[in-house]
Scaffold this motif. Structure first.
Motif, PDB file in Angstrom:
ATOM      1  N   GLY A  39      10.756  14.869 -38.797  1.00 17.50           N
ATOM      2  CA  GLY A  39       9.314  15.053 -38.912  1.00 17.50           C
ATOM      3  C   GLY A  39       8.575  14.267 -37.846  1.00 17.50           C
ATOM      4  O   GLY A  39       9.073  13.267 -37.325  1.00 17.50           O
ATOM      5  N   ILE A  40       7.384  14.718 -37.520  1.00 19.33           N
ATOM      6  CA  ILE A  40       6.531  14.003 -36.563  1.00 19.33           C
ATOM      7  C   ILE A  40       5.541  13.148 -37.332  1.00 19.33           C
ATOM      8  O   ILE A  40       4.799  13.640 -38.182  1.00 19.33           O
ATOM      9  CB  ILE A  40       5.786  14.978 -35.638  1.00 19.33           C
ATOM     10  N   CYS A  41       5.533  11.862 -37.024  1.00 20.82           N
ATOM     11  CA  CYS A  41       4.654  10.882 -37.673  1.00 20.82           C
ATOM     12  C   CYS A  41       3.458  10.597 -36.765  1.00 20.82           C
ATOM     13  O   CYS A  41       3.510  10.824 -35.553  1.00 20.82           O
ATOM     14  CB  CYS A  41       5.459   9.608 -37.934  1.00 20.82           C
ATOM     15  N   VAL A  45       2.847  10.358 -32.349  1.00 25.15           N
ATOM     16  CA  VAL A  45       1.767  10.919 -31.541  1.00 25.15           C
ATOM     17  C   VAL A  45       1.061   9.817 -30.756  1.00 25.15           C
ATOM     18  O   VAL A  45       0.703  10.004 -29.584  1.00 25.15           O
ATOM     19  CB  VAL A  45       0.772  11.692 -32.428  1.00 25.15           C
ATOM     20  N   HIS A 321       4.404  23.236 -40.760  1.00 22.22           N
ATOM     21  CA  HIS A 321       4.820  23.839 -39.499  1.00 22.22           C
ATOM     22  C   HIS A 321       6.281  23.523 -39.216  1.00 22.22           C
ATOM     23  O   HIS A 321       6.745  22.400 -39.455  1.00 22.22           O
ATOM     24  CB  HIS A 321       3.965  23.332 -38.334  1.00 22.22           C
ATOM     25  N   TYR A 332       4.742  18.750 -30.927  1.00 23.50           N
ATOM     26  CA  TYR A 332       3.934  17.535 -30.760  1.00 23.50           C
ATOM     27  C   TYR A 332       2.470  17.882 -30.506  1.00 23.50           C
ATOM     28  O   TYR A 332       1.571  17.170 -30.967  1.00 23.50           O
ATOM     29  CB  TYR A 332       4.505  16.675 -29.629  1.00 23.50           C
ATOM     30  N   ALA A 335       0.934  18.677 -33.810  1.00 26.22           N
ATOM     31  CA  ALA A 335       0.714  17.438 -34.554  1.00 26.22           C
ATOM     32  C   ALA A 335      -0.492  16.682 -34.000  1.00 26.22           C
ATOM     33  O   ALA A 335      -1.293  16.125 -34.759  1.00 26.22           O
ATOM     34  CB  ALA A 335       1.963  16.569 -34.496  1.00 26.22           C
ATOM     35  N   ARG A 336      -0.625  16.663 -32.684  1.00 20.83           N
ATOM     36  CA  ARG A 336      -1.758  15.961 -32.064  1.00 20.83           C
ATOM     37  C   ARG A 336      -3.086  16.582 -32.472  1.00 20.83           C
ATOM     38  O   ARG A 336      -4.067  15.872 -32.732  1.00 20.83           O
ATOM     39  CB  ARG A 336      -1.627  15.992 -30.540  1.00 20.83           C
ATOM     40  N   GLY A 338      -3.742  18.025 -35.181  1.00 22.75           N
ATOM     41  CA  GLY A 338      -3.991  17.910 -36.613  1.00 22.75           C
ATOM     42  C   GLY A 338      -4.135  19.249 -37.291  1.00 22.75           C
ATOM     43  O   GLY A 338      -4.832  19.380 -38.310  1.00 22.75           O
ATOM     44  N   LYS A 342       2.333  18.222 -42.138  1.00 20.88           N
ATOM     45  CA  LYS A 342       3.569  17.643 -41.598  1.00 20.88           C
ATOM     46  C   LYS A 342       4.268  18.685 -40.731  1.00 20.88           C
ATOM     47  O   LYS A 342       4.554  19.790 -41.182  1.00 20.88           O
ATOM     48  CB  LYS A 342       4.493  17.173 -42.718  1.00 20.88           C
ATOM     49  N   VAL A 343       4.532  18.306 -39.498  1.00 23.90           N
ATOM     50  CA  VAL A 343       5.240  19.166 -38.557  1.00 23.90           C
ATOM     51  C   VAL A 343       6.710  18.760 -38.546  1.00 23.90           C
ATOM     52  O   VAL A 343       7.035  17.587 -38.361  1.00 23.90           O
ATOM     53  CB  VAL A 343       4.646  19.044 -37.143  1.00 23.90           C
TER      54      VAL A 343
END
Length: 360
Positions: A39-41, A45, A321, A332, A335-336, A338, A342-343
């Protein structure tokens, strides 16, 4: 074992590349993992965009990723808790095990902890990754790989709620409806909180929170009056919150957490914001608001796994996503912006390591 070891390597701010790196050799107490879901947190980012998160600064290239699950591909000679083929969740911080903090059960404060994707330590957004075996947790057959990756942010939420002393019958305020704020809301409800109000600057996130079970939501606009927001919070909750959580880190929400909490209550600061902020400290102290900070989590991974496994907390709706490893840069960017909650990046074909019932 494939020689492909595609790796998401951040060279500097705004310079994230996919490159090949050598497959690591493991020690006797380690496992080699074929990574599945990462996951990307928000911290990822921050590093990508500015090369910094809080007081952690990127000074050399770093592999990204710390919210993760994978499949054991190889085990060290001394490993007994997992076997080749096991699906595992990965607790990303490995402490020294010998210092005062480790020996007293607060290993998350170990000064020598090696935490994935926290400079200068490499993360696990890579096809093959080695990790300490005792910080890998076998997933039951009915828990998906995506849920395994989400044990990381869920552990943050559990640590926050435990630090705040959330218990049955309490009212709770959560400031920020991002992934951590939403998980704090779910955790507080699972621990018996009867009323939870969550705030955010985006109505779409509040709508999502409502679907997840928020009792009340409050949209905070840029020109919102602070005193009026406090009054509105109290009106919606029917009183002052017993426990407030700042899940944003912004000065405005930190201030609200101190101003809105009832006298003798607890304000837990979870979000990582500016190094220095201006907050109404004197008033909070005069009302004996107990201000507590948290840093990551400690001994909460087994609890998180138990809560997900038992169905006490459902984290699956948070993944909005899905991207393949080759689509990391696109992931990314989403995610950036928004655009979702959760991506999730899949380093192997999605669902290839999930039981058949997860595959739609």
């Amino acid at each position: 074992m494939s020689a492909d070891n595609l790796t998401a390597l951040l060279y500097k701010a705004k310079d994230l590349r996919l490159v090949q790196t050598p497959i690591p050799e493991i020690n006797d107490d380690e496992v080699l993992l074929r990574m599945d879901s990462v996951g990307i947190c928000g911290s990822d980012v921050h590093y990508w965009q500015s090369g910094q998160c809080g007081h952690f600064v990127l000074n050399e290239p770093m592999i990204m990723g710390h919210e993760a699950s994978g499949v054991v591909a190889k085990i060290g000679a001394k490993v007994k808790n997992v076997q080749v083929g096991d699906r595992v969740a990965i607790e990303p911080g490995v402490p020294c095990r010998y210092c005062e903090f480790c020996k007293t059960g607060r290993y998350h404060l170990c000064p020598d902890i090696l935490f994935c994707a926290t400079p200068p330590v490499h993360g696990n957004l890579v096809r093959y990754y080695k990790h300490a075996a005792d910080f890998c947790y076998k997933l039951p057959d009915h828990v998906s790989m995506e849920e395994g990756a989400l044990l990381e942010p869920l552990s943050v939420a559990i640590h926050a709620c435990r630090k705040g002393g959330v218990t049955g019958g309490q009212t709770v305020l959560v400031l920020g409806a991002g992934p951590i704020g939403l998980l704090i809301m779910l955790t507080a409800k699972s621990m018996g909180a009867t009323k939870v109000l969550i705030t955010d600057v985006f109505q779409s996130r509040l709508d999502f929170a409502k679907k997840l079970g928020a009792d009340h939501t409050l949209l905070v606009k840029k020109d919102s009056n602070e005193a009026e927001l406090v009054v509105k919070i109290h009106e919606l909750l029917g009183g002052h919150p017993d426990v407030s959580f700042d899940a944003s880190g912004a000065q405005a929400t930190v201030r609200l957490s101190l101003l809105a909490t009832k006298s003798g209550g607890v304000a837990v600061l979870v979000g990582m914001g500016a190094v220095e902020q201006t907050v109404p400290l004197a008033g909070a102290l005069a009302r004996e608001v107990d201000i507590r900070g948290i840093f990551r989590y400690v001994n909460e991974y087994p609890i998180a796994l138990s809560m997900v496994s038992s169905g006490k907390i459902n984290v699956k709706p948070l993944v909005t996503h899905h991207f393949s490893m080759e689509e990391t840069l696109e992931a990314y960017e989403v995610a950036r912006q928004g655009a979702g909650i959760k991506v999730m990046i899949h380093l192997q074909p999605r669902d290839s390591n999930n039981p058949q019932k997860f595959i739609s």
